[in-house]
Design an enzyme around this catalytic site. Structure first.
Site, PDB file in Angstrom:
ATOM      1  N   GLU A 174      47.519  47.072  48.545  1.00  0.00           N
ATOM      2  CA  GLU A 174      46.591  46.712  47.467  1.00  0.00           C
ATOM      3  C   GLU A 174      45.221  46.339  48.017  1.00  0.00           C
ATOM      4  O   GLU A 174      44.454  45.613  47.384  1.00  0.00           O
ATOM      5  CB  GLU A 174      47.200  45.576  46.638  1.00  0.00           C
ATOM      6  CG  GLU A 174      48.573  45.904  46.069  1.00  0.00           C
ATOM      7  CD  GLU A 174      48.566  46.435  44.637  1.00  0.00           C
ATOM      8  OE1 GLU A 174      47.724  46.007  43.840  1.00  0.00           O
ATOM      9  OE2 GLU A 174      49.423  47.291  44.313  1.00  0.00           O
ATOM     10  N   HIS A 247      48.473  38.758  43.939  1.00  0.00           N
ATOM     11  CA  HIS A 247      47.800  39.071  45.200  1.00  0.00           C
ATOM     12  C   HIS A 247      47.522  37.746  45.899  1.00  0.00           C
ATOM     13  O   HIS A 247      47.303  36.730  45.244  1.00  0.00           O
ATOM     14  CB  HIS A 247      46.438  39.749  44.964  1.00  0.00           C
ATOM     15  CG  HIS A 247      46.529  41.156  44.464  1.00  0.00           C
ATOM     16  ND1 HIS A 247      45.736  41.628  43.449  1.00  0.00           N
ATOM     17  CD2 HIS A 247      47.300  42.197  44.863  1.00  0.00           C
ATOM     18  CE1 HIS A 247      46.011  42.909  43.237  1.00  0.00           C
ATOM     19  NE2 HIS A 247      46.951  43.275  44.073  1.00  0.00           N
ATOM     20  N   CYS A 368      37.724  39.495  42.915  1.00  0.00           N
ATOM     21  CA  CYS A 368      38.402  40.784  42.686  1.00  0.00           C
ATOM     22  C   CYS A 368      37.400  41.902  42.518  1.00  0.00           C
ATOM     23  O   CYS A 368      37.679  43.047  42.833  1.00  0.00           O
ATOM     24  CB  CYS A 368      39.219  40.761  41.399  1.00  0.00           C
ATOM     25  SG  CYS A 368      40.618  39.670  41.427  1.00  0.00           S
TER      26      CYS A 368
HETATM   27  O1  SUG Z   1      46.019  44.899  39.511  1.00  0.00           O
HETATM   28  N1  SUG Z   1      44.666  43.968  36.451  1.00  0.00           N
HETATM   29  C1  SUG Z   1      44.521  44.047  37.879  1.00  0.00           C
HETATM   30  C2  SUG Z   1      43.770  42.857  38.383  1.00  0.00           C
HETATM   31  C3  SUG Z   1      43.433  42.998  39.831  1.00  0.00           C
HETATM   32  C4  SUG Z   1      42.874  41.756  40.392  1.00  0.00           C
HETATM   33  N2  SUG Z   1      42.525  41.943  41.735  1.00  0.00           N
HETATM   34  C5  SUG Z   1      42.638  41.027  42.711  1.00  0.00           C
HETATM   35  N3  SUG Z   1      43.306  39.902  42.534  1.00  0.00           N
HETATM   36  N4  SUG Z   1      42.100  41.283  43.841  1.00  0.00           N
HETATM   37  C6  SUG Z   1      45.888  44.147  38.545  1.00  0.00           C
HETATM   38  O2  SUG Z   1      46.817  43.474  38.095  1.00  0.00           O
HETATM   39  C7  SUG Z   1      45.299  44.790  34.274  1.00  0.00           C
HETATM   40  C8  SUG Z   1      45.096  46.036  33.474  1.00  0.00           C
HETATM   41  C9  SUG Z   1      45.586  45.942  32.072  1.00  0.00           C
HETATM   42  O3  SUG Z   1      46.546  45.237  31.804  1.00  0.00           O
HETATM   43  O4  SUG Z   1      44.993  46.632  31.202  1.00  0.00           O
HETATM   44  C10 SUG Z   1      45.109  44.999  35.755  1.00  0.00           C
HETATM   45  O5  SUG Z   1      45.372  46.064  36.255  1.00  0.00           O
END
Ligand code: SUG
Length: 446
Positions: A174, A247, A368
Site C-alpha cells: 500500500e 495503514h 494520505c
Molecule cells: O484505501 N479510502 C482509502 C483511504 C486511504 C488513506 N490512505 C492512507 N491512510 N495513507 C482506503 O481505504 C474509501 C473509498 C470509498 O469508500 O469510496 C477509500 O478507498
C-alpha cells in the site's frame, strides 16, 4: 540549495464519492452513501498544496486517474459502447461500477514507496508504485501511478521507477502509508522503517484486512538496493488494525529524527525502538514522541486522524510542524495533546490545521494526500517542472476544477454515462495544462 523533501499530492478526482468500499476504514464505512462534493474536495486539496508551496516547500501534483475505469468493466465481460457498458454495469453489477468509479488514487501516500538516493546502492532515487491488491477499487491504480511517476521523474540516470510488485495478496503493498524514513538531514543516509500488518498470505481470525505484508516490504527494500543495516521491519499491532488503523500512517508519522506514534501502533514497541536505534547508530539519535492511551485514547486518535498529519520541517523553524486535520481541534483529548506538544520542548514546535474534510470522510487525512519525495538539487532539476506547483499552475488548476467538476455527486449519479465523457474531456484539458501529452491515459490511446 540543499536536498529537500518535496510533497507530491494526488489531485482529488471528478468522481470523488462515498462508496463504503474499504472494510476496516471506519470513515469510509460511516459515510457510505452520502452525497460527496468533488469540486470542494479538489479545491480543499489544492488549497493545502498552495499553503505548503507558499510556506517555501517544494510541492508536486499527481494528476487524477481516468474514472470510471472502463478496462475493469470490459475485463469483467461488459461490452459495447462506453455508455452501454456504464448502463449495463449500473444495472447488473453496481458494486463493480462503484469500484471502477472510485477516486481513491487521490491518496498519494498509497501511490508508491520512495527510497531517496542517499539510501540506495546505485545512488538513484527508487520508487515502487504500489499494487494495492487488497481492495478491488484500489488494485487498478498501479499502472497509471507508474505512468505519473515516470512523467514526474523522467531521467533514468537519476530515478528508477519500478512497476508494482506481483499482483498477489502475499505481496500486498500500500505504498508509503506503511513506510517511514528518519534521518539527521534529508540529504544524508537515512533509516527506512517498513511496517507490515501480516507476513505474507491470508491470516485468519481478523475482522479487518491487514493490507501490507512483510514479504512485500522485503521485496521493496531488495529492489531499491537498501542497506540491510539501515532498514527496520516492524509489525502493526493486530488489535490496532481491528480498531480501524488500516495503514500504519493512521497511528504513526515520522520526520527527520522524530517518530511520533500512538503507544498501541506497534506489536512490540520496545523492539521497534531498539531496532531503530541500532539502524541509526552513528547517524543520529532517534526521538520517540509516544502518545499514550491515557492522553489520547486510540479511538480518538483514529477518528481525529491526529497521526495522519504531515510532519514537516519548515524553512527557518527550528522545530517540526505538524499539519493536522481540522478534526483534531474538535476532539478534546487531541486538541489538548496538541497544545501540550507545542508547550513542551520536544521535536514538534507548532501545530497547524487544514480542512480536507471531503477526503477525511473517506479515511484520508492530510498525510494520505501526499507522497514524500526527497530530492537533491540535481534531482530536483531533473524532475518535470510542469508537475511542480507554482502560482500559475495553482491558478490554472483551480480554474480547471471549477470548470469541470460537479458540485455534488449522489450514489445514483455513478450510473450517469455523462460522468465518463465529462471526465475524459476534463483529463484531455488537464494533459494540455500539465504538458502530459496525449496518450497519458488509456482512453486517449483508443
Ligand atoms: O484505501 N479510502 C482509502 C483511504 C486511504 C488513506 N490512505 C492512507 N491512510 N495513507 C482506503 O481505504 C474509501 C473509498 C470509498 O469508500 O469510496 C477509500 O478507498
Amino acid at each position: 540549495m540543499a536536498t529537500v523533501e518535496a510533497n507530491y499530492d494526488g489531485l482529488v478526482g471528478l468522481t470523488h464519492n462515498y462508496g463504503g468500499l474499504s472494510a476496516g476504514n471506519l470513515a469510509s464505512a460511516r459515510n457510505v452513501g452520502q452525497v460527496s462534493r468533488p469540486r470542494e474536495g479538489a479545491l480543499q486539496g489544492l488549497a493545502k498544496m498552495k499553503r505548503l508551496h507558499d510556506a517555501g516547500l517544494v510541492q508536486g501534483v499527481l494528476p487524477p486517474h481516468e474514472r470510471p475505469f472502463l478496462p475493469l468493466l470490459r475485463g469483467a465481460g461488459f461490452s459495447g459502447t462506453d455508455s452501454h457498458i456504464i448502463e449495463e454495469t449500473a444495472t447488473h453489477a453496481p458494486a463493480l461500477l462503484k469500484a471502477a468509479s472510485s477516486s481513491a488514487f487521490m491518496w498519494a501516500a498509497n501511490a508508491a514507496t520512495i527510497s531517496p538516493s542517499g539510501d540506495t546502492r546505485d545512488g538513484r532515487l527508487h520508487a515502487s508504485a504500489a499494487n494495492l491488491t487488497t481492495m478491488l477499487h484500489r488494485s487498478i491504480e498501479g499502472p497509471q501511478t507508474t505512468r505519473s511517476l515516470r512523467a514526474a521523474f523522467p531521467d533514468e540516470t537519476r530515478f528508477a521507477i519500478h512497476a508494482p510488485l506481483p499482483m498477489q495478496e502475499s505481496f500486498g503493498d500500500e505504498g508509503a502509508a506503511n513506510h517511514v524514513r528518519l534521518c539527521a538531514d534529508h540529504g544524508e543516509t537515512g533509516v527506512e522503517i517498513f511496517v507490515h500488518g501480516r507476513l505474507s498470505g491470508f491470516e485468519p481470525g481478523l475482522k479487518f484486512p491487514a493490507r501490507q505484508t512483510l514479504m512485500a516490504n522485503e521485496a521493496l527494500a531488495r529492489r531499491h538496493g537498501l542497506n540491510a543495516d539501515r532498514t527496520v521491519y516492524a509489525r502493526q499491532a493486530p488489535a490496532t488494525i481491528e480498531a480501524g488503523a488500516f495503514h500504519n500512517d493512521v497511528v504513526c508519522v515520522g520526520a527527520k529524527t522524530c517518530l511520533f506514534f500512538h503507544e498501541h501502533a506497534f506489536a512490540d514497541t520496545e523492539q521497534v525502538k531498539t531496532d531503530i536505534r541500532r539502524a541509526a547508530k552513528d547517524l543520529f539519535e532517534p526521538q520517540f514522541e509516544i502518545v499514550c492511551e491515557d492522553d489520547v485514547p486510540l479511538r480518538d486518535a483514529i477518528t481525529s486522524y491526529l497521526f495522519n498529519s504531515m510532519l514537516v520541517e519548515m524553512p527557518n523553524e527550528a522545530r517540526l510542524v505538524l499539519i493536522a486535520p481540522a478534526e483534531c481541534r474538535e476532539t478534546p483529548s487531541v486538541a489538548r495533546h496538541c497544545e501540550k506538544l507545542v508547550a513542551g520542548n520536544g521535536p514538534i514546535g507548532r501545530v497547524d490545521f487544514v480542512d480536507v474534510r471531503q477526503s477525511m470522510r473517506n479515511g484520508g487525512g492530510p498525510a494520505c494526500l501526499r507522497l514524500r519525495v526527497v530530492l537533491s538539487d540535481a534531482e530536483r532539476a531533473g524532475a518535470n517542472p510542469d508537475m511542480l506547483l507554482d502560482d500559475a499552475l495553482y491558478a490554472k488548476l483551480t480554474g480547471w476544477v471549477k470548470r469541470h467538476y460537479r458540485e455534488a455527486l449522489a450514489p445514483a449519479d455513478l450510473a450517469d454515462p455523462h460522468l465518463l465523457s465529462e471526465g475524459q474531456e476534463a483529463l484531455d484539458a488537464l494533459c494540455a495544462i500539465m504538458g502530459l501529452g496525449s496518450g497519458f491515459y488509456p482512453f486517449q490511446q483508443m
